[in-house]
Each structure stands twice: as C-alpha cells, then as structure tokens.
Write a protein that holds these residues in place. Structure first.
Motif, mmCIF file in Angstrom:
data_model
loop_
_atom_site.group_PDB
_atom_site.id
_atom_site.type_symbol
_atom_site.label_atom_id
_atom_site.label_comp_id
_atom_site.label_asym_id
_atom_site.label_seq_id
_atom_site.Cartn_x
_atom_site.Cartn_y
_atom_site.Cartn_z
ATOM 1 N N VAL A 16 0.852 -1.194 0.000
ATOM 2 C CA VAL A 16 0.000 0.000 0.000
ATOM 3 C C VAL A 16 0.884 1.238 0.000
ATOM 4 O O VAL A 16 1.595 1.518 0.978
ATOM 5 N N LEU A 17 0.846 1.954 -1.116
ATOM 6 C CA LEU A 17 1.573 3.214 -1.217
ATOM 7 C C LEU A 17 0.729 4.293 -0.539
ATOM 8 O O LEU A 17 -0.411 4.527 -0.923
ATOM 9 N N VAL A 18 1.302 4.937 0.450
ATOM 10 C CA VAL A 18 0.538 5.824 1.328
ATOM 11 C C VAL A 18 0.187 7.127 0.617
ATOM 12 O O VAL A 18 1.067 7.893 0.222
ATOM 13 N N SER A 19 -1.123 7.369 0.461
ATOM 14 C CA SER A 19 -1.595 8.644 -0.086
ATOM 15 C C SER A 19 -2.367 9.444 0.955
ATOM 16 O O SER A 19 -2.605 10.636 0.780
ATOM 17 N N SER A 20 -2.799 8.790 2.036
ATOM 18 C CA SER A 20 -3.483 9.451 3.150
ATOM 19 C C SER A 20 -3.353 8.552 4.371
ATOM 20 O O SER A 20 -3.046 7.362 4.242
ATOM 21 N N GLU A 21 -3.587 9.118 5.552
ATOM 22 C CA GLU A 21 -3.526 8.341 6.782
ATOM 23 C C GLU A 21 -4.654 8.769 7.714
ATOM 24 O O GLU A 21 -4.599 9.831 8.331
ATOM 25 N N CYS A 22 -5.665 7.931 7.797
ATOM 26 C CA CYS A 22 -6.785 8.196 8.688
ATOM 27 C C CYS A 22 -6.363 7.928 10.133
ATOM 28 O O CYS A 22 -5.671 6.953 10.409
ATOM 29 N N VAL A 23 -6.809 8.781 11.036
ATOM 30 C CA VAL A 23 -6.557 8.563 12.455
ATOM 31 C C VAL A 23 -7.396 7.397 12.955
ATOM 32 O O VAL A 23 -6.961 6.592 13.776
ATOM 33 N N GLU A 24 -8.631 7.304 12.460
ATOM 34 C CA GLU A 24 -9.509 6.184 12.764
ATOM 35 C C GLU A 24 -10.332 5.859 11.530
ATOM 36 O O GLU A 24 -10.442 6.675 10.604
ATOM 37 N N LEU A 25 -10.888 4.674 11.491
ATOM 38 C CA LEU A 25 -11.662 4.252 10.327
ATOM 39 C C LEU A 25 -12.935 5.064 10.208
ATOM 40 O O LEU A 25 -13.640 5.269 11.199
ATOM 41 N N PRO A 26 -13.264 5.539 9.003
ATOM 42 C CA PRO A 26 -14.524 6.259 8.813
ATOM 43 C C PRO A 26 -15.705 5.293 8.940
ATOM 44 O O PRO A 26 -15.554 4.091 8.711
ATOM 45 N N PRO A 27 -16.880 5.791 9.325
ATOM 46 C CA PRO A 27 -18.048 4.905 9.438
ATOM 47 C C PRO A 27 -18.438 4.330 8.078
ATOM 48 O O PRO A 27 -18.512 5.053 7.087
ATOM 49 N N MET A 28 -18.648 3.021 8.032
ATOM 50 C CA MET A 28 -18.975 2.359 6.777
ATOM 51 C C MET A 28 -20.356 2.793 6.273
ATOM 52 O O MET A 28 -21.296 2.973 7.046
ATOM 53 N N GLY A 29 -20.450 2.952 4.960
ATOM 54 C CA GLY A 29 -21.727 3.273 4.343
ATOM 55 C C GLY A 29 -22.217 4.678 4.597
ATOM 56 O O GLY A 29 -23.395 4.970 4.379
ATOM 57 N N LYS A 30 -21.339 5.571 5.040
ATOM 58 C CA LYS A 30 -21.729 6.937 5.368
ATOM 59 C C LYS A 30 -20.884 7.934 4.566
ATOM 60 O O LYS A 30 -19.678 7.743 4.391
ATOM 61 N N ILE A 31 -21.522 8.991 4.102
ATOM 62 C CA ILE A 31 -20.797 10.055 3.410
ATOM 63 C C ILE A 31 -20.019 10.871 4.436
ATOM 64 O O ILE A 31 -20.562 11.267 5.466
ATOM 65 N N SER A 32 -18.749 11.107 4.157
ATOM 66 C CA SER A 32 -17.949 11.947 5.051
ATOM 67 C C SER A 32 -16.903 12.710 4.256
ATOM 68 O O SER A 32 -16.422 12.238 3.218
ATOM 69 N N ALA A 33 -16.557 13.880 4.778
ATOM 70 C CA ALA A 33 -15.534 14.699 4.134
ATOM 71 C C ALA A 33 -14.181 13.998 4.144
ATOM 72 O O ALA A 33 -13.424 14.053 3.169
ATOM 73 N N GLU A 34 -13.873 13.317 5.256
ATOM 74 C CA GLU A 34 -12.592 12.618 5.367
ATOM 75 C C GLU A 34 -12.465 11.534 4.300
ATOM 76 O O GLU A 34 -11.422 11.390 3.660
ATOM 77 N N SER A 35 -13.534 10.777 4.091
ATOM 78 C CA SER A 35 -13.503 9.728 3.069
ATOM 79 C C SER A 35 -13.337 10.322 1.683
ATOM 80 O O SER A 35 -12.594 9.793 0.843
ATOM 81 N N GLY A 36 -14.044 11.410 1.411
ATOM 82 C CA GLY A 36 -13.935 12.046 0.104
ATOM 83 C C GLY A 36 -12.528 12.531 -0.185
ATOM 84 O O GLY A 36 -11.997 12.329 -1.284
ATOM 85 N N ARG A 37 -11.916 13.151 0.813
ATOM 86 C CA ARG A 37 -10.551 13.654 0.621
ATOM 87 C C ARG A 37 -9.552 12.512 0.481
ATOM 88 O O ARG A 37 -8.604 12.595 -0.308
ATOM 89 N N ALA A 38 -9.751 11.426 1.223
ATOM 90 C CA ALA A 38 -8.831 10.283 1.127
ATOM 91 C C ALA A 38 -8.943 9.613 -0.239
ATOM 92 O O ALA A 38 -7.928 9.227 -0.842
ATOM 93 N N ALA A 39 -10.169 9.467 -0.748
ATOM 94 C CA ALA A 39 -10.363 8.869 -2.073
ATOM 95 C C ALA A 39 -9.715 9.734 -3.147
ATOM 96 O O ALA A 39 -9.059 9.223 -4.069
ATOM 97 N N TYR A 40 -9.892 11.049 -3.034
ATOM 98 C CA TYR A 40 -9.297 11.986 -3.993
ATOM 99 C C TYR A 40 -7.771 11.917 -3.948
ATOM 100 O O TYR A 40 -7.109 11.880 -4.993
ATOM 101 N N ALA A 41 -7.205 11.874 -2.753
ATOM 102 C CA ALA A 41 -5.741 11.821 -2.615
ATOM 103 C C ALA A 41 -5.164 10.590 -3.293
ATOM 104 O O ALA A 41 -4.085 10.651 -3.906
#
Length: 324
Positions: free
Chosen positions: A69-94
């Motif tokens: 896994v080539l690191v493009s982002s590092e979440c402090v904790e796992l985002p809630p599954m099945g939920k829209i979140s800004a953190e998930s959007g930014r991580a996917a974009y990165a």
C-alpha cells in the motif's frame, strides 16, 4: 500497475483486498490509499494477510499474502462504513491524484480505480462530478471520453456527468467530433483494426427528419461527415432506441452515445460483473469497474470483485497492446 482504494466507506477497499486474495498468480501491483483502511479490509477477509506500507513503487516486495500500500493518506480512525464523510472524500481523492502523478512519471504502467462517491468529494470541498474529470485535470486538461465496455457492446459518451439540460448544450460539434475520434482510437487500442463507429441521435427517432429536433441535422450529421473525411468508418445519427441492439448483434463495433444514461443503461442492463469503464484520451491507461460505492452493502463482506477484476484485465491488455 496501481489500484486506488476508492472511498474508504464504500466497497472499494473490500473488493481490492478480495481481488488480491483471489488472484495469487497476479500480484505485481500496488494499492494507492490509506494503510489503516486497507489493513482493515484485508485482515477481515484473511487474518493471516498483512499490509506493507511503501512510499514509492520501487519499495514494493511481492510476497505471499502481503499487500503493498503506497501511502496517499492516513486516517486517524476508520470512517463509518456506508456513510458520506468529508474525510472519506478527501482520502479517495488523494489516492487518485497520487496514482495519476505516478502514472505521468512513468513509475507505474496504468491505474485501476475503485469506486468513489461524488457527495463525499463535495463534502470534502472537492467539486468534481467523478473520476473522469479529476483525471482529465491532473493530466493537463486533456480532451477525454468515457468508454463503457463488456463482452457484448462498447459505448463512448459525448457528455458525461451533467444535467440533461446541460448535456444538450454541451453536445456541440467539437464534442461530437472529439468523441467519434476517441471511439475510433479506443476501439483500435482494444484490437479492432478498422472500427465501425455508430453515432446515436439525441432526439427520439434521431429527430425524424427535424420533426422532433434538429440537432441531428445541424450538429451530429455534420460531425459524422467530418469523421468520415478523416478516414473513420463512422455512420449515423442512428435512433437511440435501436442502435445498441444493432451493435450487440455485430453491425457496429462501438456506439457514440450523446449523454450519460443513453449510453450506460444498455451496458449496465446486461450486468455489472463483466463491465468496465475505460477513460480514453489520457496519456496513460485507466480503467475501473462500472459500479459505484454500494454503501448499502459496505462492510458486510459480500461485495463482488468481478468487475474490478475485469477492469484489471483490460488495463493489463491495454498496456501490453494485446486485443481485448
């Protein structure tokens, strides 16, 4: 090859991990994404597997049950599954941006992207309608087109992610000719020496001689004529309600559709498992499955990686110059 993880709250990480575990003979690829997210997805499926964090493709070691896994982002904790979140959007974009930079630099041969969520991108302050627009921008504003393909038909879109009202305005002469050219070159890349390109009409019955609209007469028809002068075996405009059936029966090799749903409904109606999305016009190979993040089943361990595996196979063949 690099596979982006997709939205961390969707099925992307799971189908990437499942593809990795299901294809032990095909391991010379890396994931671009978040190590914590991919560790969770991978070890849920196989507790004996592990993630290896890397910062460049050159660091990858291809060991059994070890996912690079080539690191493009590092979440402090796992985002809630099945939920829209800004953190998930930014991580996917990165992940997409990082993979694009690697492809432009030539350190990877192509990109296979797991699904992202448009609302999550927006929540993260990223106003992109989807992957295609991000990739086009990162590639320097290239004129690109979306091709959806399966075992039966191939479809290229004139307009992509916009309202139907905007699609009618955007489907102008330059957009028509660009889509026809990309359909021709894309089909050739798939091993078809002289592609037969059918162009769908915009209006019912392809305008019925002007009774239901004149875009076919004033825009689409002239674009087809221009393509033919360039040596492309293009024809149309054909009625949108029959042209896909004719392509499936073998009369045409690729159909140019005017707007998103006109082209994608026929492809997806035949099933998602073997469908693949190919971005034409980029300076590198990019494919993806033809489904979304599937928030309704995310985290339940039942996601099917078949479409991602098909996208991976297409990417390999395109980069190797082999017919698909």
């Amino acid at each position: 090859m690099a596979v982006t993880m997709g939205d961390p709250a969707g099925i992307g990480p799971e189908i990437v991990a499942r593809m990795f575990l299901r294809q032990p003979a095909q391991k010379r690829w890396i994931v671009v994404g978040d190590p914590l997210v991919m560790h969770q997805a991978l070890t849920t499926l196989d507790p004996s597997a592990r993630v290896s964090r890397i910062t460049t493709p050159a660091e990858a070691g291809f060991e059994d049950r070890v996912l690079n896994v080539l690191v493009s982002s590092e979440c402090v904790e796992l985002p809630p599954m099945g939920k829209i979140s800004a953190e998930s959007g930014r991580a996917a974009y990165a992940a997409v941006v990082t993979a694009t930079h690697l492809a432009k630099a030539g350190t990877i041969r192509g990109i296979i992207t797991a699904p992202i969520h448009k609302e999550a991108l927006a929540a993260g302050g990223l106003r992109y309608p989807g992957h295609t627009e991000i990739l086009a921008e990162q590639a320097g504003g290239s004129r690109v087109a979306m091709m959806l393909a399966n075992e039966d038909i191939r479809v290229v879109l004139v307009t992509i992610h916009c309202s139907l009202r905007d699609a009618i305005q955007r489907a102008d002469f330059p957009a028509q000719t660009a889509a026809i050219r990309l359909a021709h070159t894309g089909a050739r890349a798939l091993g078809i020496e002289r592609p037969r390109v059918a162009v769908a009409g915009l209006n019912p019955h392809a305008g019925e001689g002007g009774l239901f609209g004149d875009e076919e007469t004033h825009i689409i028809g002239p674009a087809v004529a221009q393509a033919r002068r360039e040596g492309i075996d293009a024809s149309g405009p054909w009625p949108g309600d029959t042209v896909f059936m004719q392509a499936r029966e073998g009369r045409f090799d690729v159909v140019v559709a005017q707007y998103h749903d006109q082209g994608l409904i026929p492809v997806k109606y035949m099933g998602l498992a073997q469908g693949v999305n190919i971005t034409l016009g980029l300076p590198f190979t990019r494919t993806s499955p033809d489904h979304g993040t599937a928030f309704d089943i995310a985290g339940r361990g039942i996601a099917d990686p078949s479409s991602l595996e098909t996208a991976f196979d297409y990417a390999l063949r395109l980069t190797n110059g082999a017919p698909v």
